[in-house]
Design a protein around this motif. Structure first.
Motif, PDB file in Angstrom:
ATOM      1  N   LYS A  16      -4.627 -76.315  13.177  1.00  0.00           N
ATOM      2  CA  LYS A  16      -5.975 -75.834  12.866  1.00  0.00           C
ATOM      3  C   LYS A  16      -6.165 -75.529  11.383  1.00  0.00           C
ATOM      4  N   VAL A  17      -5.171 -74.882  10.757  1.00  0.00           N
ATOM      5  CA  VAL A  17      -5.307 -74.530   9.340  1.00  0.00           C
ATOM      6  C   VAL A  17      -4.649 -75.553   8.430  1.00  0.00           C
ATOM      7  N   ARG A  18      -3.947 -76.547   9.016  1.00  0.00           N
ATOM      8  CA  ARG A  18      -3.317 -77.655   8.285  1.00  0.00           C
ATOM      9  C   ARG A  18      -2.318 -77.187   7.241  1.00  0.00           C
ATOM     10  N   LYS A  19      -1.482 -76.225   7.633  1.00  0.00           N
ATOM     11  CA  LYS A  19      -0.404 -75.768   6.758  1.00  0.00           C
ATOM     12  C   LYS A  19       0.665 -75.087   7.599  1.00  0.00           C
ATOM     13  N   LYS A  20       1.808 -74.801   6.981  1.00  0.00           N
ATOM     14  CA  LYS A  20       2.876 -74.094   7.678  1.00  0.00           C
ATOM     15  C   LYS A  20       2.561 -72.603   7.697  1.00  0.00           C
ATOM     16  N   VAL A  21       2.762 -71.997   8.864  1.00  0.00           N
ATOM     17  CA  VAL A  21       2.523 -70.572   9.034  1.00  0.00           C
ATOM     18  C   VAL A  21       3.731 -69.956   9.733  1.00  0.00           C
ATOM     19  N   LEU A  22       3.816 -68.642   9.725  1.00  0.00           N
ATOM     20  CA  LEU A  22       4.898 -67.963  10.418  1.00  0.00           C
ATOM     21  C   LEU A  22       4.659 -68.004  11.924  1.00  0.00           C
ATOM     22  N   MET A  23       5.763 -68.173  12.659  1.00  0.00           N
ATOM     23  CA  MET A  23       5.697 -68.223  14.119  1.00  0.00           C
ATOM     24  C   MET A  23       5.954 -66.832  14.659  1.00  0.00           C
ATOM     25  N   LYS A  24       5.034 -66.366  15.514  1.00  0.00           N
ATOM     26  CA  LYS A  24       5.156 -65.052  16.122  1.00  0.00           C
ATOM     27  C   LYS A  24       5.840 -65.208  17.475  1.00  0.00           C
ATOM     28  N   ASN A  25       6.820 -64.374  17.759  1.00  0.00           N
ATOM     29  CA  ASN A  25       7.525 -64.355  19.031  1.00  0.00           C
ATOM     30  C   ASN A  25       8.156 -65.702  19.391  1.00  0.00           C
ATOM     31  N   PRO A  26       9.047 -66.240  18.529  1.00  0.00           N
ATOM     32  CA  PRO A  26       9.687 -67.529  18.850  1.00  0.00           C
ATOM     33  C   PRO A  26      10.681 -67.402  19.999  1.00  0.00           C
ATOM     34  N   GLN A  27      10.633 -68.355  20.925  1.00  0.00           N
ATOM     35  CA  GLN A  27      11.531 -68.388  22.076  1.00  0.00           C
ATOM     36  C   GLN A  27      12.185 -69.757  22.157  1.00  0.00           C
ATOM     37  N   PRO A  28      13.505 -69.828  22.437  1.00  0.00           N
ATOM     38  CA  PRO A  28      14.152 -71.132  22.595  1.00  0.00           C
ATOM     39  C   PRO A  28      13.661 -71.843  23.852  1.00  0.00           C
ATOM     40  N   TYR A  29      13.577 -73.173  23.773  1.00  0.00           N
ATOM     41  CA  TYR A  29      13.087 -73.993  24.871  1.00  0.00           C
ATOM     42  C   TYR A  29      13.886 -75.291  24.896  1.00  0.00           C
TER      43      TYR A  29
END
Length: 77
Positions: free
Chosen positions: A10-23
């Motif tokens: 949506k913002v076309r850039k890298k952002v910080l990921m909130k609450n990352p979970q392995p998958y």
């Protein structure tokens, strides 16, 4: 929490990921799932064949949130 960046469409850039979970994907590779800090959409980042380690669990993050508050007596309780 961990400082993991992923691309937000949506913002076309890298952002910080909130609450990352392995998958684990069907082909055996690992990825991280989380939400964007700016728009709130789901983010997905492929990390490879080894399981990723996240430095702090959800429980530790919530525990730190409540234990690092300041009381009325200006002490950290």
């Amino acid at each position: 929490m961990s400082k993991i960046e992923a691309y937000d469409i949506k913002v076309r850039k890298k952002v910080l990921m909130k609450n990352p979970q392995p998958y684990k994907m069907k082909n055996g590779s690992w990825a991280l799932k989380g939400t964007s800090t700016e728009t709130g959409i789901n983010l997905f980042k492929i990390v490879g064949r080894q399981k990723p380690t996240i430095s702090q669990s959800r429980f530790e993050a919530i525990k730190d949130l409540f234990t690092s508050r300041q009381c009325e007596c200006d002490k950290i309780c």
